[in-house]
Design a protein around this motif. Structure first.
Motif, PDB file in Angstrom:
ATOM      1  N   GLN A  87     -84.572  43.721  32.132  1.00 21.69           N
ATOM      2  CA  GLN A  87     -86.008  43.966  32.077  1.00 21.69           C
ATOM      3  C   GLN A  87     -86.336  45.056  31.053  1.00 21.69           C
ATOM      4  N   LYS A  88     -87.574  45.037  30.581  1.00 23.54           N
ATOM      5  CA  LYS A  88     -88.037  46.034  29.627  1.00 23.54           C
ATOM      6  C   LYS A  88     -88.215  47.389  30.313  1.00 23.54           C
ATOM      7  N   GLY A  89     -88.165  48.437  29.507  1.00 25.46           N
ATOM      8  CA  GLY A  89     -88.342  49.776  30.052  1.00 25.46           C
ATOM      9  C   GLY A  89     -89.669  49.959  30.760  1.00 25.46           C
ATOM     10  N   TYR A 127     -85.564  49.419  39.059  1.00 23.18           N
ATOM     11  CA  TYR A 127     -86.387  48.240  38.791  1.00 23.18           C
ATOM     12  C   TYR A 127     -86.531  47.423  40.070  1.00 23.18           C
TER      13      TYR A 127
END
Length: 237
Positions: free
Chosen positions: A151-153, A135
């Motif tokens: 954080q989102k995928g 990320y």
């Protein structure tokens, strides 16, 4: 016959991104180096340093930590943590994120991993592997915050896995297709062997741990029973 190495492939993808600084390419190269070290250790199991057995420690999931788990975690953390490309590393083997100290020149990426999935298989010579995700730091300032770590995928900029088995295969994507590279042990290089991997629209196999059958709900049991039925029209079983 000309073959494309993993390093060459990463550089080619970097050139396709006008805003690239080279930092991501450096990080990928460090992942590759760590993978080679672990591959060598796995392939030497039983004839060199003793990597079988347990360390006596318990990881964050309550699982007993094997020596090879710990070796892999330390290897990735040391190599990537000192690369100047990441600001934090999270691992299945670590209870807390490892925040890169300022003296190690932290970078703008976060590296998340399971350093060695399936390590219990090493005793019976079955495939094991590393899973990783990358990320970009979101928050402003030098501190690493929950905004960065949670954080989102969909915010991943790259992800991949490395399988250590009869051959060592490095598979990754940075958003421009999925590509697999096989390690040539005589040259110590990963060469492109599986370009543009895709999942078939319809497959003929399924994978599930049926050892958990007794704790499944009825809908799960019904689905697996359905998949096992003999029905040539739908391609089952």
């Amino acid at each position: 016959m000309e073959r494309t190495t993993l390093v060459q492939h990463i550089r080619q993808q970097e050139k396709a991104n006008p805003g690239a600084t080279g930092e991501f390419s450096s990080l990928m190269n460090e992942i590759m180096v760590a993978a080679k070290i672990i591959s060598l250790q796995v392939n030497s199991a039983g004839i060199g340093e003793d990597i079988f057995g347990l360390t006596g420690k318990i990881n964050v999931h309550g699982e007993e930590v094997k020596k090879l788990d710990e070796f892999s975690d330390i290897t990735f953390t040391k190599i990537i943590g000192q690369s100047g490309t990441v600001c934090a590393i999270t691992s299945e083997e670590k209870e807390e994120p490892y925040i890169i100290p300022s003296e190690d020149n932290p970078g703008k990426y976060l590296f998340m991993m399971d350093p060695l999935d399936g390590s219990s298989n090493i005793d019976v010579n079955v495939n094991i592997g590393t899973i990783f995700s990358i990320y970009r730091k979101k928050s402003l300032g030098d501190s690493v915050t929950d905004e960065d770590l949670l954080q989102k995928g969909g915010a991943q900029i790259a992800a991949g896995y490395i399988v250590y088995g009869s051959s060592t295969i490095f598979v990754y994507t940075s958003g421009q297709g999925v590509h697999g590279f096989t390690l040539d042990p005589t040259l110590g290089e990963f060469f492109l062997s599986h370009p543009d991997l895709v999942i078939p629209e319809q497959g003929s196999t399924y994978s599930i741990n049926e050892g958990n059958w007794v704790i499944w709900d009825e809908s799960q049991k019904d689905l697996v029973a359905y998949l096992k039925e003999d029905d040539s029209a739908s391609g089952r079983p």
